[in-house]
Enzyme design. Structure first.
Site, PDB file in Angstrom:
ATOM      1  N   SER A  28      41.468  40.724 -24.527  1.00 53.71           N
ATOM      2  CA  SER A  28      41.758  42.157 -24.586  1.00 53.71           C
ATOM      3  C   SER A  28      40.563  42.952 -25.126  1.00 53.71           C
ATOM      4  O   SER A  28      40.384  44.113 -24.744  1.00 53.71           O
ATOM      5  CB  SER A  28      43.008  42.404 -25.442  1.00 53.71           C
ATOM      6  N   THR A  29      39.746  42.368 -25.998  1.00 53.85           N
ATOM      7  CA  THR A  29      38.561  43.080 -26.510  1.00 53.85           C
ATOM      8  C   THR A  29      37.512  43.162 -25.417  1.00 53.85           C
ATOM      9  O   THR A  29      36.895  44.226 -25.198  1.00 53.85           O
ATOM     10  CB  THR A  29      38.010  42.361 -27.763  1.00 53.85           C
ATOM     11  N   ASP A  79      31.537  38.298 -25.817  1.00 51.42           N
ATOM     12  CA  ASP A  79      32.881  37.717 -25.797  1.00 51.42           C
ATOM     13  C   ASP A  79      33.590  37.989 -27.119  1.00 51.42           C
ATOM     14  O   ASP A  79      32.946  38.259 -28.141  1.00 51.42           O
ATOM     15  CB  ASP A  79      32.792  36.199 -25.548  1.00 51.42           C
ATOM     16  N   ASP A  82      38.977  34.409 -31.758  1.00 52.99           N
ATOM     17  CA  ASP A  82      40.248  34.405 -32.484  1.00 52.99           C
ATOM     18  C   ASP A  82      40.023  34.367 -33.987  1.00 52.99           C
ATOM     19  O   ASP A  82      40.839  34.889 -34.751  1.00 52.99           O
ATOM     20  CB  ASP A  82      41.088  33.202 -32.031  1.00 52.99           C
ATOM     21  N   LYS A  92      37.782  29.930 -30.684  1.00 56.81           N
ATOM     22  CA  LYS A  92      38.042  30.656 -29.447  1.00 56.81           C
ATOM     23  C   LYS A  92      39.010  29.825 -28.589  1.00 56.81           C
ATOM     24  O   LYS A  92      39.226  28.665 -28.841  1.00 56.81           O
ATOM     25  CB  LYS A  92      36.744  30.889 -28.666  1.00 56.81           C
ATOM     26  N   GLY A  95      42.955  32.651 -25.251  1.00 55.87           N
ATOM     27  CA  GLY A  95      43.263  33.044 -23.866  1.00 55.87           C
ATOM     28  C   GLY A  95      43.031  31.912 -22.876  1.00 55.87           C
ATOM     29  O   GLY A  95      43.022  32.138 -21.661  1.00 55.87           O
ATOM     30  N   GLU A 101      33.825  29.790 -21.262  1.00 60.14           N
ATOM     31  CA  GLU A 101      33.193  30.600 -22.319  1.00 60.14           C
ATOM     32  C   GLU A 101      32.081  29.806 -23.011  1.00 60.14           C
ATOM     33  O   GLU A 101      31.002  30.326 -23.269  1.00 60.14           O
ATOM     34  CB  GLU A 101      34.249  31.048 -23.333  1.00 60.14           C
TER      35      GLU A 101
HETATM   36  C1  5RP Z   1      39.860  33.633 -24.733  1.00 63.04           C
HETATM   37  C2  5RP Z   1      39.242  33.902 -26.054  1.00 63.04           C
HETATM   38  C3  5RP Z   1      39.303  35.307 -26.561  1.00 63.04           C
HETATM   39  O1  5RP Z   1      38.003  35.732 -26.817  1.00 63.04           O
HETATM   40  C4  5RP Z   1      40.101  35.341 -27.834  1.00 63.04           C
HETATM   41  O2  5RP Z   1      41.379  34.788 -27.601  1.00 63.04           O
HETATM   42  C5  5RP Z   1      40.236  36.771 -28.382  1.00 63.04           C
HETATM   43  O3  5RP Z   1      41.029  37.536 -27.528  1.00 63.04           O
HETATM   44  P1  5RP Z   1      41.374  39.049 -27.803  1.00 63.04           P
HETATM   45  O4  5RP Z   1      40.110  39.835 -27.628  1.00 63.04           O
HETATM   46  O5  5RP Z   1      42.432  39.380 -26.777  1.00 63.04           O
HETATM   47  O6  5RP Z   1      41.920  39.172 -29.202  1.00 63.04           O
HETATM   48  O7  5RP Z   1      38.698  33.048 -26.698  1.00 63.04           O
HETATM   49  O8  5RP Z   1      39.839  32.261 -24.429  1.00 63.04           O
END
Ligand code: 5RP
Length: 211
Positions: A28-29, A79, A82, A92, A95, A101
């Site tokens: 989402s970021t 990127d 978490d 990470k 998602g 990544e």
């Molecule tokens: C996806 C990731 C994301 O960068 C992580 O989950 C952060 O997501 P968000 O920006 O939605 O909080 O590692 O695999």
């Protein structure tokens, strides 16, 4: 928190080079970053994407999506994460895009990590550690994790873009993320550990502030 995510996504644009190719993460970021990147689409060659989700957004906004095998090394990767510790080491994979990544992070000269303040921790591990596994190795990997004091939980129903499964490990306080990343990488069937410690971020933006 979503305001901080938007600020971080927009602030990361200042690291994008004119005429360059941008590595793009997932989440989402990052979605805010991709929205901002669309304004620059005529001034970059394109993006290398870490997931089908980000690819869809990039294409929808008219940003060319390039193959990492054709681009060679990248100057920048943007990127989310978490969790992020004081040394810019990350958890990470929330998602489920951790494998692509990690590949793009390894191929990039500068990794700009964009987070909100809830992701900043002193010790990694409160967020369950995602591990991508080959499906037939799920129970083997689970037993190896239990031997090391972790509580593995299968993310049932989730299939990664690479056709694999994800195990989330609860209950680890990760004092030495580099050592744990190296150790887990030796277990057969593990594709990718969601610890980004051997290759941490270079720059962390919490909202629009650099950590
Ligand atoms: C996806 C990731 C994301 O960068 C992580 O989950 C952060 O997501 P968000 O920006 O939605 O909080 O590692 O695999």
């Amino acid at each position: 928190m979503s305001n901080e995510k938007r600020l971080a996504g927009e602030a990361a644009i200042r690291y994008v080079e004119e005429g360059g190719i941008v590595g793009v993460g997932t989440g989402s970021t990052v979605a805010f970053f991709i929205d901002a990147l669309a304004d620059l689409k005529d001034r970059i060659q394109g993006a290398v994407s870490s997931s089908e989700q980000s690819t869809a957004q990039l294409k929808r906004l008219g940003i060319p999506v390039l193959d990492l095998n054709a681009t060679g090394p990248l100057s920048i990767y943007v990127d989310g994460a978490d969790e992020c510790d004081p040394y810019k080491r990350l958890i990470k994979g929330g998602g489920a895009a951790l494998t692509r990544e990690k590949i793009i992070a390894a191929a990039s000269a500068k990794f700009v990590c964009i987070i909100d303040s809830s992701k900043r921790v002193e010790l990694l591990g409160k967020f369950p550690l995602p591990i991508e596994v080959i499906p037939m190795a799920r129970s083997l990997v689970g037993r190896e994790i239990v031997k090391r004091g972790g509580n593995p939980v299968w993310r049932d129903g989730v299939v990664t873009d690479n056709g694999n499964w994800v195990i989330d490990v609860h209950g680890w306080q990760i004092a030495d993320p580099v050592a744990l990343e190296k150790e887990l990488n030796q277990i057969p069937g593990i594709v990718t550990v969601g610890l980004f410690a051997q290759r941490p971020a270079d720059v962390v933006l919490i909202g629009d502030r650099e950590m």
